[in-house]
Design a protein around this motif. Structure first.
Motif, short mmCIF file in Angstrom:
data_model
loop_
_atom_site.label_atom_id
_atom_site.label_comp_id
_atom_site.label_asym_id
_atom_site.label_seq_id
_atom_site.Cartn_x
_atom_site.Cartn_y
_atom_site.Cartn_z
N LEU A 128 0.86 -1.26 0.11
CA LEU A 128 0.16 0.06 -0.21
C LEU A 128 0.92 1.25 0.03
O LEU A 128 0.52 2.27 -0.88
N PHE A 129 1.83 1.35 0.78
CA PHE A 129 2.57 2.61 0.98
C PHE A 129 3.64 2.68 0.05
O PHE A 129 3.75 3.90 -0.29
N TYR A 130 4.26 1.68 -0.55
CA TYR A 130 5.33 1.78 -1.44
C TYR A 130 5.23 1.14 -2.74
O TYR A 130 6.13 1.48 -3.57
N LEU A 131 3.92 0.70 -3.03
CA LEU A 131 3.65 0.61 -4.33
C LEU A 131 2.41 1.56 -4.80
O LEU A 131 2.50 2.06 -5.89
N CYS A 132 1.30 1.14 -3.98
CA CYS A 132 -0.09 1.89 -4.41
C CYS A 132 0.06 3.40 -4.49
O CYS A 132 -0.15 4.25 -5.18
N LEU A 133 0.78 3.86 -3.32
CA LEU A 133 0.85 5.15 -3.28
C LEU A 133 1.53 6.00 -4.05
O LEU A 133 1.22 7.08 -4.76
N PRO A 134 2.93 5.48 -4.49
CA PRO A 134 3.55 6.16 -5.70
C PRO A 134 2.70 6.25 -6.97
O PRO A 134 2.78 7.18 -7.77
N LEU A 135 1.83 5.10 -7.41
CA LEU A 135 1.11 5.21 -8.34
C LEU A 135 0.13 5.96 -8.40
O LEU A 135 -0.11 6.96 -9.27
N LEU A 136 -0.50 6.43 -7.23
CA LEU A 136 -1.38 7.23 -6.91
C LEU A 136 -0.92 8.61 -7.24
O LEU A 136 -1.52 9.59 -7.90
N TYR A 137 0.29 9.22 -6.51
CA TYR A 137 0.89 10.16 -6.67
C TYR A 137 1.35 10.56 -8.17
O TYR A 137 1.22 11.59 -8.69
N ALA A 138 1.75 9.59 -8.93
CA ALA A 138 2.06 9.65 -10.39
C ALA A 138 0.96 10.23 -10.96
O ALA A 138 0.83 11.01 -12.01
N HIS A 139 -0.35 9.62 -10.74
CA HIS A 139 -1.37 9.91 -11.52
C HIS A 139 -2.02 11.35 -11.17
O HIS A 139 -2.37 12.07 -12.13
N LEU A 140 -1.88 11.54 -10.17
CA LEU A 140 -2.31 12.97 -9.48
C LEU A 140 -1.42 14.01 -10.13
O LEU A 140 -1.81 15.14 -10.66
N ILE A 141 -0.19 13.92 -10.18
CA ILE A 141 0.87 14.53 -10.76
C ILE A 141 0.61 14.80 -12.21
O ILE A 141 0.57 15.84 -12.86
N GLN A 142 0.57 13.71 -12.95
CA GLN A 142 0.64 13.63 -14.32
C GLN A 142 -0.82 14.11 -15.28
O GLN A 142 -0.68 14.80 -16.00
N THR A 143 -1.91 13.81 -14.26
CA THR A 143 -3.13 14.01 -14.65
C THR A 143 -3.67 15.43 -14.33
O THR A 143 -4.22 16.12 -14.99
N TYR A 144 -3.39 15.66 -12.99
CA TYR A 144 -4.14 16.72 -12.44
C TYR A 144 -3.37 17.93 -12.08
O TYR A 144 -3.47 19.03 -11.71
N ARG A 145 -1.94 17.69 -12.50
CA ARG A 145 -1.00 18.61 -12.16
C ARG A 145 -0.57 19.23 -10.88
O ARG A 145 -0.66 20.19 -10.58
N ILE A 146 -0.96 18.20 -9.91
CA ILE A 146 -0.68 18.54 -8.43
C ILE A 146 0.70 18.70 -8.21
O ILE A 146 1.36 17.72 -8.43
N PHE A 194 12.39 15.67 -12.24
CA PHE A 194 11.61 16.99 -12.09
C PHE A 194 10.22 16.52 -12.62
O PHE A 194 10.02 15.95 -13.75
N THR A 195 9.16 16.66 -11.97
CA THR A 195 7.71 16.31 -12.25
C THR A 195 7.03 17.36 -13.41
O THR A 195 6.25 17.16 -14.17
N GLY A 196 7.79 18.60 -13.33
CA GLY A 196 7.21 19.58 -14.58
C GLY A 196 6.15 20.26 -13.88
O GLY A 196 5.70 21.08 -14.76
N VAL A 197 5.86 20.14 -12.68
CA VAL A 197 4.87 21.02 -12.11
C VAL A 197 5.06 22.05 -11.49
O VAL A 197 4.52 23.26 -11.41
N SER A 198 6.03 22.03 -10.46
CA SER A 198 6.60 22.92 -9.84
C SER A 198 8.15 23.06 -9.94
O SER A 198 8.88 22.19 -9.87
N THR A 199 8.68 24.50 -10.21
CA THR A 199 10.01 24.59 -10.12
C THR A 199 10.86 24.42 -8.76
O THR A 199 11.78 24.56 -8.57
N LEU A 200 9.89 24.30 -7.78
CA LEU A 200 10.51 23.89 -6.43
C LEU A 200 10.66 22.72 -6.22
O LEU A 200 11.26 22.30 -5.17
N GLN A 201 10.38 21.63 -7.06
CA GLN A 201 10.66 20.42 -6.70
C GLN A 201 12.07 19.94 -6.91
O GLN A 201 12.54 19.78 -8.15
#
Length: 255
Positions: A52-70, A248-255
């Motif tokens: 949950l923490f080390y497989l599912c959560l990174p996949l969820l974060y990748a989706h939120l970053i790439q789809t919703y630009r969070i 770099f995710t491309g969403v924020s220059t602070l990352q």
């Protein structure tokens, strides 16, 4: 009392263990919990937590970053707060003890020596294969590069090491028993997979290799300071030589 010709034997000598000495064989893969969980239900629950923490959560974060630009910074804040709360609440874990464990000069020398070899090889590869990007960050965006060099170890490296080494070893180390090699491989693979949020294989491969090294180092020394230093060195080198764009995710220059 019987006294021999050579007199009484000398008193036993007590030798202090240095900080870089390996732990006892039976404890090498363990975290703060000294005994592996025996109940199958308990073991399955811990394995499920890892998934949950080390497989599912990174996949969820990748989706939120790439789809919703969070922004990754926004996503990480509640997770880091929850992690810190758990470590502070846990009765058999001490943040003060974790930060107070020192690192010997021999370990530091080993870290620096290996880093010089790896950094030299990576720098040579980038200068030959990607000459346009080699040292472009410090040369053409010096101010931002300096900010990264200063704040990256504190705002990025330290939270990662608390999550992937301190917490992982404390919570899940007993699952691996004495199989230190398996612990290092699994931890490194999960650390690499977490970098799927950056959307490319380069960050996953490089981070996975570094994760194995850091897991092995932490298992041998139990020193957060050692892996904090080692992780910071490699990360700063990656940004300096021109490979930072892969992290770099491309969403924020602070990352």
């Amino acid at each position: 009392m019987i006294v021999g010709d050579k007199g009484p034997p000398p008193p036993p000598t007590i030798t202090a263990m240095t900080s870089d000495a390996p732990p006892a064989a039976g404890l090498q893969a363990h975290g703060s919990l000294p005994v592996a969980p025996r109940l199958p239900v308990r073991r399955l629950r811990l394995v499920a937590e890892i998934g949950l923490f080390y497989l599912c959560l990174p996949l969820l974060y990748a989706h939120l970053i790439q789809t919703y630009r969070i922004s990754l910074i926004v996503l990480m804040q509640p997770l880091l707060l929850a992690l810190l709360a758990y470590l502070l609440w846990s009765r058999d874990f001490s943040l003060q003890r974790e930060f107070s464990r020192g690192v010997s000069g021999r370990v530091v020398a080993g870290i620096i020596g290996l880093f010089v070899l790896v950094a030299g090889a990576i720098s040579a590869w980038v200068s030959i294969n990607e000459p346009g990007g080699f040292l472009s960050f410090p040369l053409y965006n010096t101010r931002m590069w300096l900010l990264v060099m200063v704040f990256y170890p504190l705002l990025s490296v330290l939270p990662q090491e608390l999550a992937f080494r301190s917490f992982f070893f404390h919570r899940y180390g007993p699952l691996f028993g004495d199989r230190l090699w398996l612990l290092a491989l699994v931890n490194g693979a999960l650390f690499g997979f977490a970098h799927i949020i950056y959307g490319g294989p380069v960050s996953i491969i490089l981070s996975g290799a570094l994760g194995v090294l850091l897991a092995w180092r932490y298992a041998r020394t139990r020193s957060l300071r050692a892996i904090w230093l080692e992780h910071a060195l490699y990360g700063q080198m990656i940004f300096t030589v021109g490979l930072g764009r892969y992290f770099f995710t491309g969403v924020s220059t602070l990352q």
